[in-house]
Each structure stands twice: as structure tokens, then as C-alpha cells.
Design an enzyme around this catalytic site. Sequence first.
Site, mmCIF file in Angstrom:
data_model
loop_
_atom_site.group_PDB
_atom_site.id
_atom_site.type_symbol
_atom_site.label_atom_id
_atom_site.label_comp_id
_atom_site.label_asym_id
_atom_site.label_seq_id
_atom_site.Cartn_x
_atom_site.Cartn_y
_atom_site.Cartn_z
ATOM 1 N N GLU A 85 7.027 48.961 34.083
ATOM 2 C CA GLU A 85 6.877 50.150 33.226
ATOM 3 C C GLU A 85 6.712 49.763 31.764
ATOM 4 O O GLU A 85 7.570 49.067 31.198
ATOM 5 C CB GLU A 85 8.087 51.079 33.395
ATOM 6 C CG GLU A 85 7.930 52.365 32.598
ATOM 7 C CD GLU A 85 9.018 53.384 32.886
ATOM 8 O OE1 GLU A 85 9.524 53.443 34.009
ATOM 9 O OE2 GLU A 85 9.354 54.135 31.950
ATOM 10 N N LYS A 279 18.191 57.462 35.106
ATOM 11 C CA LYS A 279 16.991 56.687 35.464
ATOM 12 C C LYS A 279 16.616 55.768 34.296
ATOM 13 O O LYS A 279 16.238 54.612 34.494
ATOM 14 C CB LYS A 279 15.843 57.639 35.818
ATOM 15 C CG LYS A 279 14.602 56.957 36.379
ATOM 16 C CD LYS A 279 13.638 56.483 35.327
ATOM 17 C CE LYS A 279 12.399 55.868 35.960
ATOM 18 N NZ LYS A 279 11.486 55.284 34.984
ATOM 19 N N ASP A 295 19.997 42.104 44.236
ATOM 20 C CA ASP A 295 19.542 43.184 45.115
ATOM 21 C C ASP A 295 19.599 44.512 44.354
ATOM 22 O O ASP A 295 20.657 45.129 44.236
ATOM 23 C CB ASP A 295 20.464 43.213 46.346
ATOM 24 C CG ASP A 295 20.072 44.261 47.361
ATOM 25 O OD1 ASP A 295 19.314 45.176 47.015
ATOM 26 O OD2 ASP A 295 20.549 44.170 48.498
ATOM 27 N N HIS A 392 5.784 55.645 23.977
ATOM 28 C CA HIS A 392 5.388 55.381 25.358
ATOM 29 C C HIS A 392 3.865 55.258 25.476
ATOM 30 O O HIS A 392 3.356 54.337 26.098
ATOM 31 C CB HIS A 392 5.901 56.528 26.232
ATOM 32 C CG HIS A 392 5.831 56.236 27.682
ATOM 33 N ND1 HIS A 392 6.788 55.466 28.312
ATOM 34 C CD2 HIS A 392 4.932 56.573 28.621
ATOM 35 C CE1 HIS A 392 6.475 55.368 29.583
ATOM 36 N NE2 HIS A 392 5.349 56.028 29.798
HETATM 37 C C1 MEV Z 1 11.445 56.913 31.505
HETATM 38 O O1 MEV Z 1 11.223 55.839 32.382
HETATM 39 C C2 MEV Z 1 12.916 57.040 31.186
HETATM 40 C C3 MEV Z 1 13.291 58.249 30.343
HETATM 41 O O2 MEV Z 1 12.819 59.443 30.955
HETATM 42 C C4 MEV Z 1 14.798 58.252 30.258
HETATM 43 C C5 MEV Z 1 15.380 59.496 29.597
HETATM 44 O O3 MEV Z 1 14.757 60.585 29.657
HETATM 45 O O4 MEV Z 1 16.485 59.368 29.058
HETATM 46 C C6 MEV Z 1 12.667 58.177 28.981
#
Ligand code: MEV
Length: 437
Positions: A85, A279, A295, A392
Site C-alpha cells: 500500500e 486497520k 504469521d 495518499h
Molecule cells: C488506509 O489504509 C488506513 C486509514 O483508513 C486508517 C484510518 O482511517 O485511520 C487511513
Amino acid sequence: MITPISGFSKLSKEEKIDWLSQTYLAHNTNARKILTQYWNPDSGLQQLHEEFTENTLSNYYLPFGLAPNFLINDRLYAVPMAIEESSVIAAASKAAKFWSDRGGFKAEVLGTEKIGQVHFMYSGDGKKLEHFFNSIKPTLLEAVAPLTKNMEKRGGGVMNMELRDKTKLLDNYYQLHCTFETKDSMGANFINSCLERFAETFREAAKSHEAFNATEKEIEIVMSILSNYVPGCIVRAEVSCPVTALADQGMSGEDFAAKFVRALKIAEAEPYRAVTHNKGIMNGIDAVVLATGNDFRAVEAGIHAYASKDGKYSSLTHAEVHDGQFRFWMEIPLALGTVGGLTALHPLSKIALEILQKPSAEELMKIVAVAGLAQNFAAVKSLITTGIQQGHMKMHLMNILNQFQATAQEKEILISHFKNHNVSHSAVEQQLEKLRS
Ligand code: MEV
């Protein structure tokens, strides 16, 4: 019509690709080339990778990158990360630099206990089972002595074993609930081998236990397996600084800290947000876990379960402002190894551990937790200031350019153009068309 194949695993790699090309990829004349171009020219290295798993056709690359400047407990680390990513490694590096200028990260291991269970069915008098368990426990421990000998030399082994009555959840259901210390190894094979030996010894001994009637003698072992839920194998990572040190992009430190804490409160209260928030933490954690040959599925399963430990899925990180001091922290379960398994086999995992100065499992737990905390800090910081898309999409620009097969010269021109323009898929397409016409 496609028919089932038998003996696929017995075919050579080339034969497997032949079969696949004819059966599922006949329309794609490039498929064979794509699969074979990822073979490593060093046949020994290729074979090593093939033998990690079964039915291997090719290798699947991920970028292996480095996030430097992680100051953890006053020691400076460069952290290897394997992740596809865009912006994850850039964000980790930025957060690492930010906190290295503010005292760095503090991390502490709070426990290293791993869990394994023998799940079995027993139909009979619970009291008799309890007596039987207490009488047989030394025999069970003796039965695993050949397996635990080396682990004990390293200070690990079987720490505890309990009989647990689960008949309120499921008729006749009991467990041998065992705790283990596996030191620098993740310990999955060790734990599972011990559990299977416990199970077999337990079942056999029940057959000749005099106090049992005929039904009670027939204990059914359903399964013996470690648990990836390890709430006793916990690491804590933390940063703190005066709120005034958080001033950023025209925002006062007080405002930044207050908004940051509000964002965290939302993630604590609202599961839809908590999942995405966590996430982001896992972006950092998985990348280091993968780079070091650990793992990541086990780590993911355990951490997400832990995020629900109070009965509702919630944020793993927390923040507060107290007496002008901002504090941001996380406690997570992490079962990791720095010896054995892939860590000793995959040349890049070995290098990753060397980069980290050959850490113990406990040291690696701290580094991984810090990578998760840093990643979360970077994500929430962007979200509450510029928004996530700005950084991003800049990082994503290269992926879009590659999708359009931009040449090196086109890339140079467009990277320069998008320094001052918003990146979007359509904007990049438009600029490329303009350039090419
Ligand atoms: C993207 O991979 C992760 C985010 O969505 C985490 C978040 O929203 O805190 C940017």
C-alpha cells in the site's frame, strides 16, 4: 468443459503451468511469461521459496522498504516493512521522525503467555473427571518431557494446565486449558505438539481409570490446537509530549491535541470507525510482521479479537490531554518469534531481523507495536488536518502512472506537475493524454 484434475500436486512446476495455461488461461498468451518471469534465476533460492508451500507456480513480490528514525526506549531503529500500500512506509517514517524529535516512543512487554487447548467431550460425572485430571496431570507433563526439554533450557515450557468445564456452553464439552512460555520462538509447533501428546495420553489413561464407568472411559478428543487469542501476551507502546509541541500547519498544539483526542473517542465509541482506525494500525503492524517472517494472520486474528475484549469492537489506541501533556498509547497482544519458522529460512526475513539488530521476541513485540502506533498517529494526523487523500494520492501517483505505462520522461514531467495540482485518476489520465498528443 473443465474436468477435475487428480494428481496436480505430483506435476512439475512447468507441467502445472501447462495445465493451468490450457485449462483456465487459454485466452491469455502472456500468462506463461508472466508466471515464469517471476522465477528467481538462482535455482537454489527459487527452490527454497517453492518449498515454503505447495503447488507453487511462481513468486509473488511485495515491496520491502525501510522506515528509519524510530527512537524506541532511547534506541534508534530503522524498521523494515513489507507492504504494497502506497504511503504506509512514508507515513511511518514521517511519524517516526516527528516523535524522535519529541522524546521518542516508550514500549514495554506486559506478558508473554501463550495459550493452547485440548477440546474434548466427556459424558458423565464432572467430579470424577476432576479427580481423574488431578491424578493424571503429572503423567501428562511427563509425557511431554522429551518435547519440552530444549524449551525448558531456554527458560520456557508448559507453565500451567487446567481442566475447564464448558458444559454450560455446550453439552459434555470440557477443555484442558494450557499456558506456555515459548521465549524467542512464536511456538506454534511446540504448543501443538505438546497439546497432541497431552490429548493422546489423557484419552488413553481414561480408558483404564477405575473410577470411570464404561461411558466415562470413552473421552472423545475433538481437537488440540493453540489459540491465536493471546490476551496474556501483551505489549504497550506510548508517546507523550507537551501539547504545545504539537502545533502543526497553522493549527495550535492545543487545538491539534483536542481534535486528535476527539477522533480517538469516536473510534472508541463507534465500531464502523474503529474497524478502519484499527486497520490503519494494522498497516504498520502487518508490514513489520511480514518483513520479519512472522504469521500476520495469527497476529491479525488475535489483535481484532482483543479489540472486542470488552464486548464491543473498539479502538486499540487511546489518547488524552492531562496537565498540558498529550499522551497517546496502545496495548495489544502479539505472539511473535525471532527464531525458527520462516524467520530462519527466508533470506529477506533474516536481513530484516539483522536490520533490527537481531531482536529477542520481546524486543520485536515492542518494535511492531510502535510501528502500529506510529502508523495510527500518522493516519489520524492527516485525517484531522489535510484529509487523507492529499498525501495518499501523491504516493498513489506512481501507481497510476505505471497503470498507463508512462515512460520515465512522462513520469518526471507529471510528478513535477502534480506537485501543485490535486492527484486523481482522471486528472492523471487527462495530463498524460495532453502530453502524448
Ligand atoms: C488506509 O489504509 C488506513 C486509514 O483508513 C486508517 C484510518 O482511517 O485511520 C487511513
